[in-house]
Design an enzyme around this catalytic site. Structure first.
Site, PDB file in Angstrom:
ATOM      1  N   GLU A 286     -70.856   3.734  56.434  1.00  0.00           N
ATOM      2  CA  GLU A 286     -69.478   3.898  56.936  1.00  0.00           C
ATOM      3  C   GLU A 286     -68.523   2.929  56.240  1.00  0.00           C
ATOM      4  O   GLU A 286     -67.384   3.278  55.916  1.00  0.00           O
ATOM      5  CB  GLU A 286     -69.451   3.709  58.460  1.00  0.00           C
ATOM      6  CG  GLU A 286     -70.136   4.868  59.173  1.00  0.00           C
ATOM      7  CD  GLU A 286     -70.232   4.661  60.666  1.00  0.00           C
ATOM      8  OE1 GLU A 286     -70.800   3.624  61.075  1.00  0.00           O
ATOM      9  OE2 GLU A 286     -69.745   5.513  61.428  1.00  0.00           O
TER      10      GLU A 286
ATOM     11  N   GLU B 204     -77.856   6.860  63.367  1.00  0.00           N
ATOM     12  CA  GLU B 204     -77.510   6.496  64.752  1.00  0.00           C
ATOM     13  C   GLU B 204     -78.132   7.421  65.787  1.00  0.00           C
ATOM     14  O   GLU B 204     -78.451   7.013  66.900  1.00  0.00           O
ATOM     15  CB  GLU B 204     -75.985   6.478  64.931  1.00  0.00           C
ATOM     16  CG  GLU B 204     -75.289   5.312  64.253  1.00  0.00           C
ATOM     17  CD  GLU B 204     -75.094   5.471  62.751  1.00  0.00           C
ATOM     18  OE1 GLU B 204     -75.578   6.468  62.165  1.00  0.00           O
ATOM     19  OE2 GLU B 204     -74.468   4.581  62.155  1.00  0.00           O
TER      20      GLU B 204
END
Ligand SMILES: NC(=O)c1ccc[n+]([C@@H]2O[C@H](COP(=O)([O-])OP(=O)(O)OC[C@H]3O[C@@H](n4cnc5c(N)ncnc54)[C@H](O)[C@@H]3O)[C@@H](O)[C@H]2O)c1
Length: 700
Positions: A105, A125
């Site tokens: 990210e 995640e």
């Protein structure tokens, strides 16, 4: 410092340096933000490269911060990514080795990305019951394309950079470097070439479009529903990516945030995060520090080529470690090797193993009937009959022939490891390595630490476990160690439930709905009812006061030993694993109940589940108190990998923490009032009572 700042010519380089994987905890975020400020302020600097020192670009967020205020403390990951995005000077991410989660990210917030080949790229995640929370669901579809991005986000799987770099239309990577070694140089060159580009390309400004959006997301939802019934996160990944295709970037970011925060508070995510940390912590032993010296293990011997010996040997062959297998008779060796070959051949047939690899592995195996041939092994593992006398003979021979410093291990399930160690003149070299059946498949290894087991032996076997891809948990010496000592209580409860009114199928169904891979009766049929019968017979003598249901013995008296005899608590058709309820067994249970004068009652699934699971919890609390288990997480890992406990519940002790230990104790006290149960067992363990009094949980 967890990130360094340097200037090469007119390019600033910020290097994340937070071993082992450059996790983006608060200190690292602060350091990166400081580097960015310095670069902005320095008029010489034309562009900024961000990279990682050591073994990773970045493995992502520091998950120990999750659920704590630190994760939100500024600059949080969100703010940091926005800082890069908004930089007036171009920012180039130089990725290598690992770029996962928050690490990816962060890179997506940069204006350009260059990756070394072989970089593992992932947004994992979902494996923690979450969605990416720092823009991953909004930026990856824009950079990579909607479908490949959703596949990565929903699966959490890592994909090598070179495979992503060739996807049509991808803009995730501007360039693939020639190698990790040349990465920095190539990143600096890229930075130089884009220093004057304005406006700067930002992933947030790119479109995320799917030509058949509605149909595609409907399809994705159906797929996900089938695969993840106990977990909310995968479906939320689909929602978040769909939003990326429908809403403006900032609205998408707000939606991602909301979904992320809501998932963070689900019991499923707490369970998965607990297990993630517990698995990593299991290899740490309080008084065996990471720098404890280890013994070299280059050659292994296995005694006994039965059910366990063959599977144990396969683990080492798979890891490229030569194994010498010893048996009493040639026929037993031949039988054992035939079974190993059959296992490998079925893997080859299924395409899981290449034929030449299979031969390479078998070439590492040699056999013998003579103990003297074992003398050069660094580690020997005994897997002979479960009788102390047989173990005595074996360990006396091993003591005679093995070289000094060799590690002598026993795979015993129930015998006293200290007694076995005492058969030798070198108890410090003796340890238990309790594999689970089938030993080549099951991930769990209980490492049994004897009274005299040396620290370097512990450090060595924990490292060996890692090498053969097992998750090792340390147990002290007691009857059954961690897993089987707890399962005995679970089995006793299952028996009482039959006596009180359940059928085997009802009990199994209730706990399977709870999420256990298998109910207690199906599990016993798989393991062999005769095995637990033999153990019970010994316990009837050793612990005469202990209360058991007699139904399991009655079943064994009918030779219904389980799958291997085609008949146990259920019937089985040869070659199939389906458990078919048997009317005679149900009648046997009813007749026994009648003989005891018990009027059956209808027992709710909830009671079945609570009695079975809380029996594990109470015994686990005793294990912790006695120091047999070091920490709650170890016990949960044993149940996850050894007994099919559902991951979304996080293990028996995490489940108890979720229920609330006050409620757990109340339930135990209620069960103790049942005259058909064992009131003394249900006295809450002292540790449990203390935790409730202090307002604490079992914790990690
Ligand atoms: N079967 C399981 O599920 C399981 C799981 C964990 C641990 N264990 C433990 O593993 C050990 C072996 O169990 P198993 O199920 O493989 O038994 P098994 O009966 O399948 O195999 C035992 C093998 O040991 C050989 N053997 C016996 N005495 C010997 C000796 N003196 N020297 C050399 N070889 C000898 C036998 O010929 C036989 O091939 C036991 O201690 C058992 O408690 C079994």
């Amino acid at each position: 410092m967890t990130a360094h700042y340097q200037v090469h010519g007119d390019i600033a380089v910020i290097t994340l340096d937070n071993p082992p994987v450059n996790g983006l905890g608060l200190a690292t975020r602060v350091a990166v933000a400081a580097g960015m400020a310095q670069a902005q302020a320095d008029a010489r600097v034309q562009a900024i490269v961000i990279t990682g020192a050591g073994k990773a670009f970045s493995g992502g967020a520091d998950i120990t911060e999750f659920g704590s205020p630190k994760a939100f403390q500024e600059p949080n990951l969100h703010s940091l990514v926005a800082l890069l995005d908004n930089s007036s000077k171009p920012v180039i991410a130089a990725l290598h080795s690992v770029a996962m989660g928050g690490g990816l990210e962060l890179a997506l917030g940069c204006h350009y990305r260059i990756a070394a080949p072989g970089t593992s790229v992932a947004l994992p995640e979902v494996k923690l019951g979450l969605i990416p929370g720092a823009g991953g669901t909004q930026r990856l579809p824009r950079a990579l394309g909607v479908e490949p991005a959703l596949n990565m986000i929903v699966s959490g799987e890592a994909i090598p950079s070179e495979r992503l770099a060739v996807l049509p239309g991808q803009r995730l990577f501007d360039k693939l470097a020639a190698s990790k070694d040349s990465l920095l140089e190539e990143a600096l060159a890229l930075a130089g070439s884009v220093a004057a580009v304005r406006p700067l390309p930002r992933v947030r400004d790119w479109p995320a479009k799917h030509p058949q959006g509605d149909a595609y997301f409907q399809f994705a939802r159906n797929m996900v529903k089938g695969m993840s019934r106990n977990f909310p996160a995968p479906a939320k990944c689909v929602d978040a990516v769909e939003i990326a295709t429908q809403k403006k970037f900032d609205e998408g970011m707000a939606a991602e945030r909301e979904i992320f925060v809501n998932l963070m508070w689900t019991s499923e995510s707490r369970a998965l995060r607990h297990l993630f940390l517990a698995e990593r912590a299991a290899s740490k032993i309080p008084d065996v520090p990471a720098d404890t010296p280890q013994r070299a293990v280059k050659a292994v011997a296995v005694i006994g080529a039965g059910t366990m010996g063959g599977g144990i040997a396969m683990n080492f062959l798979n890891a490229g470690i030569p194994v010498k297998l010893l048996e009493l008779k040639q026929e037993a060796l031949d039988r054992g090797i035939a079974t190993m070959r059959k296992n490998y051949e079925s893997q080859v047939k299924k395409g899981k193993l290449k034929a030449d690899k299979y031969e390479q592995r078998m070439a590492l195996l040699s056999t013998t009937l003579r103990y003297d041939d074992l003398k050069d092994a660094d580690l020997v593992i005994e897997a002979v009959f479960e009788e102390l006398g047989v173990k005595e003979a074996v360990f006396k021979e091993l003591d005679r022939v093995m070289k000094p410093g060799a590690i002598l291990a026993s795979n015993t399930s129930t015998l006293d490891l200290n007694a076995i160690a005492a058969f030798t003149q070198r108890p410090q070299d003796v340890v238990g390595l309790h594999f689970f059946s089938p030993a080549n498949i099951m991930k769990l290894l209980e490492v049994v630490r004897g009274k005299h087991t040396a620290r370097d032996v512990m450090a060595t076997v924990m490292a060996v476990a890692k090498k053969i891809k097992k998750t090792a948990v340390v147990s002290g010496v007691c009857d059954g160690f961690i897993g089987n000592r707890m399962i005995e209580q679970y089995g006793r409860q299952a028996g009482f439930l039959l006596d009180e009114g359940c059928t085997p199928a009802q009990v199994d169904r209730a706990v399977e709905r709870f999420g256990m891979a298998m109910g207690p009766f199906r599990m016993s049929d798989l393991a062999g009812n005769d095995i637990s019968w033999a153990i019970r017979k010994r316990r009837y003598v050793e612990r005469p006061g202990m209360k058991y249901s007699k139904t399991a013995d009655l079943l064994c008296e009918k030779d219904r030993f389980g799958q291997k005899t085609g008949a146990g608590w259920y019937d089985y058709v040869p070659g199939k694993r389906e458990a078919i309820p048997n009317a005679e067994v149900v009648a046997m249970v009813e007749a026994h109940r009648a003989a005891l004068g018990i009027t059956p009652r209808k027992i709710a699934d909830e009671e079945i589940v609570q009695r079975l699971v809380l029996s594990l919890v109470n015994e686990a609390a005793h294990l912790l108190e006695e120091g047999i288990a070091n920490k709650a997480g170890d016990i949960d890992i044993v149940y996850l990998f050894g007994y099919g406990f559902p991951p979304h519940r996080g293990g028996p002790l995490q489940y108890a923490d979720e229920l609330g230990l006050f409620n757990v104790v109340q339930a135990m006290q209620r069960f103790a009032l049942n005259p058909l149960d064992d009131a003394s067992f249900w006295q809450p363990a002292p540790l449990l009572q203390r935790l409730v009094a202090d307002g604490k949980t079992f914790g990690p």
